[in-house]
Design a protein around this motif. Structure first.
Motif, mmCIF file in Angstrom:
data_model
loop_
_atom_site.group_PDB
_atom_site.id
_atom_site.type_symbol
_atom_site.label_atom_id
_atom_site.label_comp_id
_atom_site.label_asym_id
_atom_site.label_seq_id
_atom_site.Cartn_x
_atom_site.Cartn_y
_atom_site.Cartn_z
ATOM 1 N N ASP A 168 0.820 -1.214 0.000
ATOM 2 C CA ASP A 168 0.000 0.000 0.000
ATOM 3 C C ASP A 168 0.856 1.267 0.000
ATOM 4 O OD1 ASP A 168 -2.557 1.048 -0.103
ATOM 5 O OD2 ASP A 168 -2.763 1.171 2.065
ATOM 6 N N ALA A 169 2.139 1.131 -0.258
ATOM 7 C CA ALA A 169 3.083 2.251 -0.135
ATOM 8 C C ALA A 169 2.714 3.460 -0.989
ATOM 9 C CB ALA A 169 4.498 1.786 -0.459
ATOM 10 N N ALA A 170 2.080 3.238 -2.127
ATOM 11 C CA ALA A 170 1.732 4.364 -3.001
ATOM 12 C C ALA A 170 0.742 5.321 -2.347
ATOM 13 C CB ALA A 170 1.151 3.839 -4.318
ATOM 14 N N HIS A 171 0.018 4.844 -1.328
ATOM 15 C CA HIS A 171 -0.992 5.668 -0.656
ATOM 16 C C HIS A 171 -0.537 6.141 0.717
ATOM 17 C CE1 HIS A 171 -3.681 4.437 -3.839
ATOM 18 N NE2 HIS A 171 -3.336 3.188 -3.611
ATOM 19 N N LEU A 172 0.730 5.920 1.040
ATOM 20 C CA LEU A 172 1.244 6.238 2.370
ATOM 21 C C LEU A 172 2.414 7.216 2.296
ATOM 22 C CD1 LEU A 172 1.389 2.595 3.798
ATOM 23 C CD2 LEU A 172 -0.316 4.357 4.376
ATOM 24 N N ASP A 173 2.542 8.004 3.367
ATOM 25 C CA ASP A 173 3.706 8.864 3.533
ATOM 26 C C ASP A 173 4.732 8.234 4.465
ATOM 27 O OD1 ASP A 173 2.795 11.200 1.983
ATOM 28 O OD2 ASP A 173 1.214 11.264 3.504
ATOM 29 N N GLY A 174 4.256 7.309 5.306
ATOM 30 C CA GLY A 174 5.181 6.697 6.235
ATOM 31 C C GLY A 174 4.517 5.688 7.132
ATOM 32 N N VAL A 175 5.318 5.212 8.088
ATOM 33 C CA VAL A 175 4.864 4.220 9.052
ATOM 34 C C VAL A 175 5.292 4.677 10.442
ATOM 35 C CG1 VAL A 175 6.923 2.803 8.731
ATOM 36 C CG2 VAL A 175 4.852 1.753 9.585
ATOM 37 N N THR A 176 4.428 4.403 11.434
ATOM 38 C CA THR A 176 4.734 4.725 12.826
ATOM 39 C C THR A 176 4.679 3.448 13.637
ATOM 40 O OG1 THR A 176 3.861 6.980 12.630
ATOM 41 C CG2 THR A 176 4.019 6.054 14.855
ATOM 42 N N LEU A 177 5.738 3.198 14.403
ATOM 43 C CA LEU A 177 5.823 2.028 15.274
ATOM 44 C C LEU A 177 5.654 2.483 16.709
ATOM 45 C CD1 LEU A 177 8.917 0.336 13.616
ATOM 46 C CD2 LEU A 177 6.499 0.062 13.052
#
Length: 195
Positions: free
Chosen positions: A70-79
């Motif tokens: 889904d990376a094309a719709h994301l700016d980043g990830v939070t853990l």
């Protein structure tokens, strides 16, 4: 220290779309397990080291594959957690995959201090590919609940120049998501929230 994408990761929950857990649209992953036990924590259900409470054991590579699909719709990830750095090999492997294959921004919210991270080789390796680490124990007497900090003693450790103070100030303080009969309340201003 290199971690295999096959390393197991106890995951409490995921939220595939969030705007209240970092700049832009983010994929949020809550790790299961936290021995720090900060008083007033918003996520006490994530503290048990077991896989109870709906948690599952996955591999870091499988979780990364979900995010990258889904990376094309994301700016980043939070853990977040629980405490992500109590599973440092999984975090290191996940972050390496996401950065190498997706170029997404990575934010780690942790109760460990920067010094505790820097002096522990496994924790240091876990954040090697993070852009930002928000570090330090939650202190309910110092609650601020904004800018990804639950309390004012938590330190922004900018590991790259991807995010700056203006980006963090613009993060909404509260988000309510309703999907298939499930209500998720997240963000720093959620009632009782601390990270």
């Amino acid at each position: 220290m290199t971690s295999s994408p096959r390393v197991p990761w106890r995951v409490h929950a995921v939220l595939p779309r969030s705007v209240a857990n970092g700049p832009g649209t983010r994929y949020v992953i809550w790790s299961q397990g936290c021995a720090l036990g900060c008083s007033g924590c918003f996520n006490p259900e994530t503290h048990a080291q077991s896989d109870g409470g709906g948690a599952s054991v996955r591999t870091a590579g499988d979780v990364a594959a979900d995010v990258l699909a889904d990376a094309a719709h994301l700016d980043g990830v939070t853990l977040t957690g629980g405490e992500p750095l109590e599973q440092p090999a999984a975090i290191a492997a996940f972050c390496a995959e996401v950065k190498a294959r997706g170029g997404l921004g990575v934010i780690v919210l942790t109760g460990f201090t920067r010094r505790e991270i820097e002096t522990d080789p496994a924790r240091a390796a876990a954040v090697a590919d993070a852009d930002l680490v928000v570090a330090g124990r939650y202190n309910e007497r110092l609650r601020v609940a904004r800018g990804l900090r639950g309390s004012s003693n938590k330190e922004y450790w900018m590991r790259t120049d991807r995010y700056g103070p203006d980006d963090l100030a613009a993060v909404p303080e509260l988000e309510i998501t309703i999907t298939a009969g499930t209500v998720t309340v997240t963000g720093m201003a959620a009632p009782g929230r601390s990270l």
